[in-house]
Enzyme design. Structure first.
Site, PDB file in Angstrom:
ATOM      1  CG  ASP A   1      -0.212  -0.230   2.537  1.00  0.00           C
ATOM      2  OD1 ASP A   1       1.019  -0.397   2.507  1.00  0.00           O
ATOM      3  OD2 ASP A   1      -0.875  -0.280   3.587  1.00  0.00           O
ATOM      4  CG  HIS A   2       3.536   2.334   2.988  1.00  0.00           C
ATOM      5  ND1 HIS A   2       2.600   1.497   3.532  1.00  0.00           N
ATOM      6  CD2 HIS A   2       3.866   3.203   3.981  1.00  0.00           C
ATOM      7  CE1 HIS A   2       2.369   1.847   4.790  1.00  0.00           C
ATOM      8  NE2 HIS A   2       3.127   2.875   5.086  1.00  0.00           N
TER       9      HIS A   2
ATOM     10  CG  ASP B   1       2.339   1.128   9.305  1.00  0.00           C
ATOM     11  OD1 ASP B   1       2.841   1.529   8.244  1.00  0.00           O
ATOM     12  OD2 ASP B   1       1.594   1.845  10.025  1.00  0.00           O
TER      13      ASP B   1
ATOM     14  NE  ARG C   1       3.070   9.084  12.520  1.00  0.00           N
ATOM     15  CZ  ARG C   1       3.454   7.812  12.552  1.00  0.00           C
ATOM     16  NH1 ARG C   1       3.997   7.267  11.486  1.00  0.00           N
ATOM     17  NH2 ARG C   1       3.310   7.110  13.646  1.00  0.00           N
TER      18      ARG C   1
ATOM     19  CB  SER D   1       7.511   5.684  10.990  1.00  0.00           C
ATOM     20  OG  SER D   1       7.976   4.484  10.463  1.00  0.00           O
TER      21      SER D   1
ATOM     22  NE  ARG E   1       9.528   5.733   8.295  1.00  0.00           N
ATOM     23  CZ  ARG E   1       9.111   6.948   7.942  1.00  0.00           C
ATOM     24  NH1 ARG E   1       9.973   7.906   7.706  1.00  0.00           N
ATOM     25  NH2 ARG E   1       7.824   7.199   7.770  1.00  0.00           N
TER      26      ARG E   1
END
Ligand code: MIC
Ligand code: SF4
Length: 641
Positions: free
Chosen positions: A64-65, A119, A379, A535, A537
């Site tokens: 989706d990103h 995520d 965000r 995030s 990440r």
């Protein structure tokens, strides 16, 4: 004493530890999710574990990103993810099927279960009564392999809701209100449970908007009860069998109770550049708007989109505004199309984007220079939109639609009434874009496809007794992972290529940082409070590790980031006396000594070549010490398997 909702799920999944706040607990994980931007690393890590099939009840890889395919990079990543998922027993949601959290809510989340996802907005599942955590990719890889997920037992906060939302005031406004009350640090170390008589007035997608934005509070997770609203939603998704009731006991105790009266709420707006910079929409007068974006995992449900369509119906957006709509899933898009609402949206002048994260992560639709962008997202960190000098505001879908029509920030409660919109009795169900994994006998022979964009990840080094290195970067408070490792259309395609990504590390704060860190060979970073918020990440730890960072010293850390640093083999330390932060200047030569002993005593000493000394906290669990001494979680997992 009775149990809260979270305590009940934790007790059901507890592998080790006890429920004393602050102590380490290990949880059994029922479900995992990954998205493409963090997923490639998670599966590369999983592959090194040599386990033939995932051991969870349910694991899924969403894409989706990175759905913009400018060049081979993202397409290579998608192909890798599809083939690795098929081989190891993971479902694969094809690009274009929708945003991971919206899809998981619709089709796979279950009350009472545990979920971790690579995520930070994985707590969206709390809207269904799941205990759902955002985590780094390595933690997700370990959970897929049947390993436990470790957290420090959080404190428990309760938001006591009373009343009912007024027309044009929405769940997003409740989420923003809590950010105004608690700030981006206010949820750190806590699980936020939403309860009280007002809860029953909120549908599951509304609850999910709220639990989604708990990530912005720094909360470990957020959760709602599983009740009649949950049953209704699951039944409408054809999944009533997944329903179980779940609520806190009447005598459950919380560390803090925060009352919010839904009837008193007004439309709220987060101003640039932090989600807690919240005021009432009505207080901002004559702010001209260049761009409005509606979508993201926070606000892309069918009802959100139907409300937007009702506001836009028969009208045209202001000439100075560009409006984008990204429905959260194919289900949302197809239902909007079949009831005619999509036409109401498009006829207003909106641009339809893919069912994906899109502008939320700077994947297209960046604002004009100095532009004002109103977004229904979660965000608004500096530069995240892809335009460094843009001013991004966060709002509800109602405020976004009203402002797109007015051309300036507009309080939607001033609009004429729209018909009441409720959840449909039946959602349109089509899971054909979720591919099943191969049967185990075929899986063993199946090939994993690795295009040239897939590079092996860097290996960490064991922590040593002394770290002598340059202070290569000193930054202030609330540094986000978007500062450390920016996203956006330029950088995201390299999420599977750490050497290339390293060129962009800290680009927003200091573009010279990567070259300086590389030249220094070994480095230390100093940060302020809440370092690493945002995030999940793990690139924000893997890339600094690749650039030679051995320790990060701050006033305080965000939860997921500190776990990612440890997983990458970077030593996280905090100033015992916060004022000592001021002693050290960038470029100085630092020595952190007595680390091996300090890992046990909880204190190490840092000095610099100008004669300054500071005591640093080195608070680690036995498991975290072992991970750091092994050189990171992967090395530790190999040693212990
Ligand atoms: C985000 O919203 O910042 C992201 C992009 O979804 C991240 C994950 C990532 O960096 O890939 C998150 O929230 O964890
Ligand atoms: Fe995607 Fe934005 Fe949600 Fe992150 S916050 S998962 S980028 S929609």
């Amino acid at each position: 004493m009775g149990n809260t909702i979270a305590q009940k799920i934790i007790r059901d999944h507890l592998i080790s530890g006890n429920l004393t706040p602050g102590s380490e607990i290990a949880l059994k994980i029922d479900q995992t999710l990954t998205q493409d931007a963090t997923g490639t690393m998670a599966y590369l890590e999983f592959e090194t574990m040599g386990i033939p099939q995932v051991k969870t009840e349910f694991s899924i890889a969403y894409v989706d990103h990175n759905t913009l395919q400018c060049g081979f990079m993202n397409a290579d990543d998608h192909q890798y993810l599809q083939s690795v998922a098929a081989k190891y027993g993971v479902r694969f949601s094809r690009p274009g099927n929708g945003i991971c959290h919206q899809l998981h809510l619709e089709r796979f989340g279950k009350p009472g279960k545990t979920l971790i996802g690579s995520d930070s907005h994985t707590p969206t599942g709390g809207g269904l009564g799941m205990l759902a955590f955002g985590a780094g990719g390595m933690d997700v890889a370990v959970a897929m392999g049947g390993g436990a997920y470790y957290i420090n037992m959080p404190k428990l906060y309760k938001v006591e809701l009373t009343g009912k939302l007024n027309p044009f005031v929405s769940a997003k406004d409740a989420a923003l209100k809590l950010l105004q009350i608690l700030s981006v640090k206010g949820g750190v170390g806590a699980i936020i449970e939403w309860g009280g008589p007002g809860v029953k007035t909120l549908t599951v997608p509304e609850r999910a908007t709220i639990t989604n934005m708990g990530a912005e509070l720094g909360a470990t997770t957020s959760i709602f009860p599983s009740d009649e609203q949950t049953r209704i939603f699951l039944a409408a998704q054809g999944r009533e069998a997944d329903f179980i009731p779940l609520e806190s006991d009447p005598d459950a105790e919380y560390d803090r109770i925060i009352p919010i009266d839904l009837s008193e709420l007004k439309p709220m707006i987060a101003c640039p550049h932090s989600p807690d910079n919240v005021v009432e929409v009505a207080s901002l007068k004559n702010v001209k708007v260049d761009q409005v974006c509606i979508g993201s995992c926070t606000n892309s449900s069918l009802v959100d989109m139907l409300k937007v369509a009702a506001i836009l119906k028969g009208k045209t957006i202001a000439p100075g505004v560009n409006l984008s709509i990204s429905p959260g899933s194919r289900q949302v898009l197809s239902m909007l199309a079949s009831c005619g609402a999509l036409n109401d949206i498009l006829s207003s002048g909106a641009r339809l984007l893919e069912c994906a994260c899109g502008p939320c992560i700077g994947m297209g639709f960046s604002p004009n220079s100095g532009g004002v962008s109103l977004r229904t997202f979660n965000r608004n960190f500096l530069g995240r939109s892809g335009t460094k000098d843009a001013n991004v505001y966060l709002v509800s879908p109602e405020t976004a639609a009203a402002s797109a029509l007015a051309g300036c920030i507009c309080d939607p409660t001033t609009l004429p009434p729209i018909p009441e919109i409720s959840l449909p009795a039946h959602f349109a169900i089509d899971d054909s874009s979720v591919l099943q994994p191969l049967p185990p006998e075929e899986a063993a022979k199946a090939e994993v496809l690795r295009g040239p964009n897939i590079k092996p990840f860097p290996k960490g080094a064991p922590v040593t007794d002394t770290i002598a290195a340059e202070l290569v970067l000193k930054v202030g408070d609330n540094i986000t992972t978007d500062h450390i490792m920016p996203a956006g259309a330029k950088v995201l395609p390299y999420r599977s290529n750490i050497p290339k990504m390293s060129e962009f590390c800290f680009e927003v704060c200091d573009p010279d940082f990567p070259a300086r860190a590389k030249a220094a060979g070994q480095g230390i970073i100093i940060g302020g409070s809440n370092y690493g918020q945002g995030s999940s990440r793990e690139h924000a730890a893997l890339v600094p590790m690749y650039l030679g960072i051995r320790a990060v010293v701050t006033k305080s850390f965000a939860r997921i980031h500190v776990a990612n640093l440890i997983n990458a083999g970077i030593l996280p330390l905090t100033f015992r006396n916060k004022a000592d932060y001021d002693l050290f200047a960038q470029g100085g030569k630092l020595t952190i000594s007595g680390i091996l002993e300090g890992m046990n005593s909880g204190t190490v000493t840092m000095t610099d070549d100008a004669g300054h000394t500071a005591q640093l906290n080195c608070i680690l669990t036995e498991r975290q010490k072992a991970i750091l001494l092994a050189g990171g979680l992967l090395a530790y997992t190999k040693e212990n398997s």
